[in-house]
Design a protein around this motif. Structure first.
Motif, short mmCIF file in Angstrom:
data_model
loop_
_atom_site.label_atom_id
_atom_site.label_comp_id
_atom_site.label_asym_id
_atom_site.label_seq_id
_atom_site.Cartn_x
_atom_site.Cartn_y
_atom_site.Cartn_z
N SER A 1 -2.23 2.52 -4.60
CA SER A 1 -1.99 3.84 -4.05
C SER A 1 -3.24 4.50 -3.46
O SER A 1 -3.21 5.64 -3.07
CB SER A 1 -1.34 4.75 -5.09
N SER A 2 -4.34 3.75 -3.42
CA SER A 2 -5.49 4.32 -2.71
C SER A 2 -6.21 3.23 -1.92
O SER A 2 -6.24 2.06 -2.32
CB SER A 2 -6.44 5.00 -3.70
N CYS B 1 3.56 -0.96 4.05
CA CYS B 1 3.01 0.36 3.75
C CYS B 1 4.16 1.33 3.48
O CYS B 1 5.12 1.41 4.23
CB CYS B 1 2.19 0.83 4.95
N GLN B 2 4.03 2.04 2.37
CA GLN B 2 5.09 2.98 2.00
C GLN B 2 4.98 4.26 2.83
O GLN B 2 5.94 4.99 3.00
CB GLN B 2 4.97 3.29 0.51
N LYS B 3 3.78 4.50 3.37
CA LYS B 3 3.57 5.71 4.18
C LYS B 3 3.42 5.30 5.66
O LYS B 3 3.81 4.22 6.04
CB LYS B 3 2.30 6.41 3.69
N LYS C 1 10.56 2.99 -1.52
CA LYS C 1 9.89 2.77 -2.80
C LYS C 1 10.55 1.62 -3.57
O LYS C 1 9.88 0.74 -4.10
CB LYS C 1 9.96 4.06 -3.62
N LEU D 1 0.82 -1.20 0.00
CA LEU D 1 0.00 0.00 0.00
C LEU D 1 0.86 1.27 0.00
O LEU D 1 1.73 1.44 0.85
CB LEU D 1 -0.88 -0.03 1.26
N ASN D 2 0.60 2.12 -0.98
CA ASN D 2 1.29 3.40 -0.99
C ASN D 2 0.30 4.50 -0.60
O ASN D 2 0.02 5.42 -1.35
CB ASN D 2 1.89 3.66 -2.36
N ALA D 3 -0.27 4.34 0.58
CA ALA D 3 -1.18 5.35 1.10
C ALA D 3 -1.12 5.26 2.61
O ALA D 3 -0.86 4.17 3.16
CB ALA D 3 -2.60 5.06 0.62
N LEU E 1 1.05 -2.73 -6.53
CA LEU E 1 1.30 -1.57 -5.67
C LEU E 1 0.06 -0.69 -5.71
O LEU E 1 -0.26 -0.11 -6.74
CB LEU E 1 2.48 -0.78 -6.22
N SER F 1 6.83 -6.17 -4.98
CA SER F 1 5.78 -6.36 -5.96
C SER F 1 6.20 -7.42 -6.99
O SER F 1 5.44 -8.33 -7.31
CB SER F 1 5.48 -5.03 -6.64
#
Ligand SMILES: Nc1ncnc2c1ncn2[C@@H]1O[C@H](COP(=O)(O)OP(=O)(O)O)[C@@H](O)[C@H]1O
Ligand SMILES: [Mg+2]
Length: 548
Positions: free
Chosen positions: A332-333, A291-293, A316, A240-242, A330, A323
């Motif tokens: 992003s939302s 999680c990237q965030k 990243k 997850l990039n969120a 990946l 991935s």
């Protein structure tokens, strides 16, 4: 800078600009380029020395790697910068042979200077050098030997040659084994290797011997909450990039809270929202979250309660590796979370490496993902090991791709030198002189290898030439006996491309520098600044120059 026209000087350059022309320009450029070559020369080969580079804030890099040295040095001179480009090109194309290419370029220029002194025109030299480079590449291709499929032995030797003299000597066998194993695991049927699949994770602590290979991806992060499981089998992985946090208002809004009830409502709303996100994650069936965030405290609590292993602020590049390895998308939302986007790994586990917690993702869906952990006593050791491993990974990849290798230890250079002299004789004219100079210039490699090993370069060259004249094409410098030895038998071998690239980029740089006979430098660095000009009464230098 002026020309006379009826006694009236015409200025065509701004005041403060400098200009050097003709032989002067050539001499200065050649001297600068030679200085660069001299700076890295002592590091060449198995007995090369290291350099300690200290930057303006006192950070220290200790290295033997040509391109690293040149990148760290603050090089100003434009011709010298062209030499740095040679090393960079070599590094980009093959990852090894950077010192060789720069040393050869320097020697080509030195020999060219002798010819200039004898009044051979630079264009003639440039032409001869180009002919010689083409011929040399043809000859070295002819010398090359095939890499047979599944020949791990030759790959080990190629990796070993790239690592010699790089501070990894003591554990070379172990590291080469790791490298070749990693590359072969990632290699496709046709020999292509995507080095992006191989992750090199550096760790200070322990010794080089503790380095190892992980079949999977290794992430330098621990789980966010101690109540989360330390190990998850059959991991269903969400990338997850969120942020898993309460959404902050986009615009600057003020929320007026006037009573404790309202505050409670606000907090409840926050919690409800985070619960919503976590429920979505749970509903997708994920049991591991990268999680990237950020992941905030409340979310951590709920994730832990649901038995989900989660890490946050993952890099990243690591997310991309995960991935590829696990097959996860990946995302992003938060809205995009769904079971179809999850990836798979047999095991996700937090383990200690040199006292630090790291996350191991093993038995991935795509088995072509591996990580190499390198350990070493200090940061400097680990950094230099990392560079050596990087070189070795690249050469093994190149060897698998091209399926060609040559013997090293100066043997190709001596053979090329001999054959180029024969070729020069067939060319004749002034170009012959340039081709002969090229031939002699290549001998700088065996000469330098000998010098750096504390041996007499003249004796060695005589010895090597004699061996090659007798047809021993792979005779190179045996640094242990100080005599000619069969490099092939000793396992000193390099991918063909390391040699062809070094020859072509060295020749190109030398030719480019040789053809310059006029250096015009604007006043930016040398001359007075605009402020100074203004103080001087403004635009004096512009006298006689019409406004553009
Ligand atoms: N064991 C060895 N004996 C002799 N020569 C070696 C040995 N190992 C490497 N070499 C030679 O050292 C040279 C490479 O030195 P290196 O310091 O790695 O510079 P580069 O940056 O050009 O790769 C090559 O010519 C290679 O053949
Ligand atoms: Mg090398």
């Amino acid at each position: 800078m002026s020309q006379q026209l009826g006694g009236q000087p015409i200025l065509i350059l701004k005041e403060g600009s400098s200009r050097t022309r003709g032989r002067d320009a050539q001499s200065i450029n050649i001297a600068a380029a030679k200085a660069v070559a001299a700076a890295v020369r002592t590091t060449l080969g198995p007995k090369g020395m290291d350099k300690m580079l200290v930057d303006t804030i006192g950070d220290v890099v200790i290295t033997n790697d040509g391109v690293t040295i040149l990148k760290e040095m603050d090089i100003e001179h434009p011709a010298a910068k062209m030499m740095v480009e040679v090393a960079k090109t070599q590094d980009d194309e093959v990852g090894d042979g950077t010192t060789t290419s720069v040393v050869v370029a320097g020697e080509l220029l030195k020999r060219a200077e002798d010819l200039l002194e004898q009044d051979v025109h630079p264009t003639v030299i440039a032409h001869g050098y180009r002919m010689a480079a083409d011929k040399a590449i043809e000859i070295v291709k002819d010398l090359a030997i095939d890499v047979k499929p599944n020949d791990a032995d030759i790959l080990l030797k190629i990796a070993g040659t790239a690592m010699t003299g790089k501070g990894a000597e003591a554990s070379k066998d172990k590291l080469c084994d790791l490298i070749v194993r990693a590359v072969t695991m990632v290699a496709e049927e046709d020999g292509t290797v995507d080095l992006d699949f191989i992750k090199v994770e550096k760790k200070v602590g322990g010794s080089i011997e503790d380095s190892g290979i992980v079949e999977g991806v290794l992430i330098d992060k621990e789980r966010v909450h101690p109540a989360m499981p330390k190990k998850v089998d059959n991991a269903k992985i969400l990338l997850l990039n969120a942020a898993v946090e309460f959404k902050k208002t986009e615009v600057d809004a003020e929320i007026n809270i006037t009573s404790p009830d309202q505050l409670q409502m606000f907090l409840d709303e926050e919690e409800r929202m985070i619960r919503g996100i976590v429920d979505k994650i749970i509903a997708s069936g994920a049991n591991v979250l990268f999680c990237q965030k950020g992941i905030d405290d409340i979310a951590q609590h709920y994730l832990a309660k649901a038995g989900i292993f989660a890490t946050r602020r993952v890099k990243k590049s690591d997310m991309e590796k995960l991935s590829r390895a696990t097959g996860a998308t990946l995302i992003s939302s938060i809205d995009a979370i769904s079971p179809e986007e999850l990836g798979f790994a047999g095991i996700v586990e937090e383990r200690k490496v040199s006292g630090e917690d790291m996350t191991f993702v093993e038995q991935c869906k795509n088995p072509k993902a591996v990580s190499i952990i390198i350990k070493g006593g200090t940061e400097h050791v680990v950094d230099e090991l990392d560079r050596a491993i990087e070189d070795a990974l690249r050469v093994v990849e190149v060897a698998l791709r091209d399926k060609k290798f040559v013997a090293g230890g100066g043997s190709p250079e001596v053979e090329l030198s001999l054959r180029l002299r024969e070729y020069a004789a067939t060319v004749g004219g002034r170009a012959q002189l340039a081709i002969e100079a090229f031939a002699s210039a290549l001998e700088i490699i065996p000469r330098t290898l000998a010098e750096n090993a504390g041996l007499d370069p003249i004796d060695i060259l005589v010895d090597l030439r004699a061996a090659h004249e007798k047809g021993q094409k792979t005779a190179g410098l045996d640094v242990n006996t100080g005599k000619a030895g069969d490099m092939l038998a000793q396992g000193v071998v390099e991918p063909l491309r390391v040699k062809t690239q070094a020859i072509s980029s060295a020749a190109e740089a030398a030719v480019m520098i040789l053809r310059i006979d006029d250096v015009i430098a604007s006043s930016k660095s040398a001359g007075p600044s605009p402020e100074e000009m203004a103080a001087m009464g403004g635009g004096m230098g512009g006298m006689g120059m019409p406004p553009m």
